[in-house]
Design an enzyme around this catalytic site. Structure first.
Site, PDB file in Angstrom:
ATOM      1  N   SER A  83       2.753  -5.411   6.127  1.00  0.00           N
ATOM      2  CA  SER A  83       2.044  -4.191   5.706  1.00  0.00           C
ATOM      3  C   SER A  83       2.554  -3.768   4.332  1.00  0.00           C
ATOM      4  O   SER A  83       3.592  -4.265   3.866  1.00  0.00           O
ATOM      5  CB  SER A  83       2.296  -3.069   6.713  1.00  0.00           C
ATOM      6  N   ASP A  97      -1.412  -6.926   5.858  1.00  0.00           N
ATOM      7  CA  ASP A  97      -1.971  -6.026   6.881  1.00  0.00           C
ATOM      8  C   ASP A  97      -2.317  -4.676   6.244  1.00  0.00           C
ATOM      9  O   ASP A  97      -1.492  -4.084   5.543  1.00  0.00           O
ATOM     10  CB  ASP A  97      -0.901  -5.850   7.985  1.00  0.00           C
ATOM     11  N   HIS A  98      -3.506  -4.185   6.485  1.00  0.00           N
ATOM     12  CA  HIS A  98      -3.940  -2.869   5.983  1.00  0.00           C
ATOM     13  C   HIS A  98      -3.738  -2.692   4.480  1.00  0.00           C
ATOM     14  O   HIS A  98      -3.212  -1.662   4.037  1.00  0.00           O
ATOM     15  CB  HIS A  98      -3.214  -1.733   6.724  1.00  0.00           C
ATOM     16  N   ASP A 140      -8.427  -2.564   3.956  1.00  0.00           N
ATOM     17  CA  ASP A 140      -8.776  -1.514   4.915  1.00  0.00           C
ATOM     18  C   ASP A 140      -9.279  -0.287   4.176  1.00  0.00           C
ATOM     19  O   ASP A 140      -8.521   0.567   3.754  1.00  0.00           O
ATOM     20  CB  ASP A 140      -7.562  -1.168   5.778  1.00  0.00           C
ATOM     21  N   HIS A 194      -2.937   2.877  16.624  1.00  0.00           N
ATOM     22  CA  HIS A 194      -1.621   2.374  16.222  1.00  0.00           C
ATOM     23  C   HIS A 194      -0.500   3.196  16.865  1.00  0.00           C
ATOM     24  O   HIS A 194      -0.696   4.358  17.188  1.00  0.00           O
ATOM     25  CB  HIS A 194      -1.484   2.429  14.700  1.00  0.00           C
ATOM     26  N   ALA A 249      -2.888  -3.139  19.301  1.00  0.00           N
ATOM     27  CA  ALA A 249      -3.003  -3.847  20.581  1.00  0.00           C
ATOM     28  C   ALA A 249      -1.670  -3.999  21.311  1.00  0.00           C
ATOM     29  O   ALA A 249      -1.556  -4.819  22.219  1.00  0.00           O
ATOM     30  CB  ALA A 249      -3.656  -5.205  20.350  1.00  0.00           C
ATOM     31  N   ILE A 299       0.038  -6.930  16.814  1.00  0.00           N
ATOM     32  CA  ILE A 299       1.156  -6.370  17.570  1.00  0.00           C
ATOM     33  C   ILE A 299       2.313  -6.046  16.643  1.00  0.00           C
ATOM     34  O   ILE A 299       2.846  -6.930  15.963  1.00  0.00           O
ATOM     35  CB  ILE A 299       1.618  -7.384  18.657  1.00  0.00           C
TER      36      ILE A 299
END
Ligand code: G3H
Ligand code: 13P
Ligand code: ZN
Length: 310
Positions: free
Chosen positions: A50, A82-83, A104, A180, A214, A256
């Site tokens: 991230s 990520d994001h 995102d 999240h 998740a 995850i």
């Protein structure tokens, strides 16, 4: 074995009825724990970084650690942003060797989300890099983003199809009730599986769907954190059976992070509580690494079904 393209992993997973874990990495022990489990089980994995993780570890470190992990285990790994919140960040990660990036812009109005995603796709595809995008909004907290209950919105199937057509993105994160962090549901956990089926039907055949938020927030991990001095109340995640059902309905990547954090925190707290004289970081971080490995092995074999697929 070099880093591999996320796209190939996801397409194969979708066709084979299993999913790839998108595991967030923040330090060396987390990278090693995930990769060691994946190597032993011959499972492909996506390691994702991230913006917050990149800032914490300093930009080049995590990607170099991931490359070192591949060198020493030969495991099949894709490296993913990520994001990502901007084209600029996506460009930097692509430059640094990431094999896929997420943009995102799900908080933006639809047409703006389309335009930003499209610009990242154009840049990434000419460099052989794939793009994950998001439509709909998950409630919850990430380092830089907080989405309150009322601001979350589910993904609309028809909009999802239009979004994929107009952007050319390679995979799509959808909002079907996950969020999240460790506090996902105040009442009974509930995923909109019928909506997920409709989304899968609306998208091109075999198109990989991504499930964020998740983590299952295992009660035993929460209890262990609390037993060794932590204070997590009412933490609740997505039941593992719901994740399996989502995979059967088209989810090819399962994100995850929280469960890794809980596993590591519980074991570090345990070591430091049981051996208060301990001050060698290798003792408690090593225990954290073992806990991450155990957790990831469980996810791969009992939830994702990606063992033996590398
Ligand atoms: O989806 C969010 C991930 O859990 C990353 O969290 O922004 O705190 O690194 P972070
Ligand atoms: P969790 O907080 O449920 O682990 O979700 C992680 C995630 O979606 C990373 O993008
Ligand atoms: Zn996420």
């Amino acid at each position: 074995m070099p880093l591999v393209a996320s796209f190939d992993l996801l397409r194969k997973a979708r066709a084979g009825g299993y999913a790839i874990g998108g595991f967030n990495v923040n330090n060396m022990e987390i990278v090693q724990g995930i990769v060691e489990a994946a190597a032993e089980l011959r499972s492909p994995v996506i390691l994702q970084v991230s913006a917050g993780a990149r800032k914490y570890a300093r930009p080049a470190f995590l990607s170099h650690m991931v490359k070192a992990a591949i060198e020493s285990t030969g495991v099949t790994v894709a490296l993913h942003l990520d994001h990502g919140e901007s084209l600029e960040l996506a460009k930097q990660c692509i430059e640094g060797g990431f094999t896929s990036v997420m943009i995102d812009s799900s908080a933006k109005p639809f047409d703006e989300n389309v335009a930003i995603t499209r610009s990242v796709v154009e840049h990434a595809h000419t460099r052989g890099v794939q793009v994950e995008a998001e439509i709909g909004r998950l409630q919850g907290v990430e380092d830089d983003v907080r989405v309150a209950h009322g601001e979350a919105s589910y993904t609309d199937p028809a909009q999802a199809a239009e979004f994929v057509r107009r952007t050319g993105c390679d995979s799509l994160a959808v909002a079907i009730g996950t969020s999240h962090g460790a506090y996902k549901f105040s009442g009974e956990p509930r995923l909109e599986l019928a909506r997920l089926e409709e989304i899968a039907r609306a998208l091109p055949p075999g198109f990989p769907i991504v499930l964020h938020g998740a983590s299952s927030v295992p009660a035993e991990a929460v209890a262990e954190v609390n037993c060794y001095g932590g204070r997590l109340s009412d933490a609740r995640g997505v039941p593992e059976e719901a994740i399996r059902q989502a995979i059967r309905r088209g989810v090819a990547k399962v994100n995850i992070d929280t469960d890794l954090r809980l596993a590591m925190t519980a074991s570090v707290r345990k070591v430091l509580t049981e051996a208060p004289e301990e001050f060698d970081p290798r003792k408690y971080l090593g225990a954290g690494r073992d806990a991450v490995k155990l957790l990831v092995a469980h996810k791969i074999t009992d939830v994702l079904g990606s063992d033996g697929k590398a």
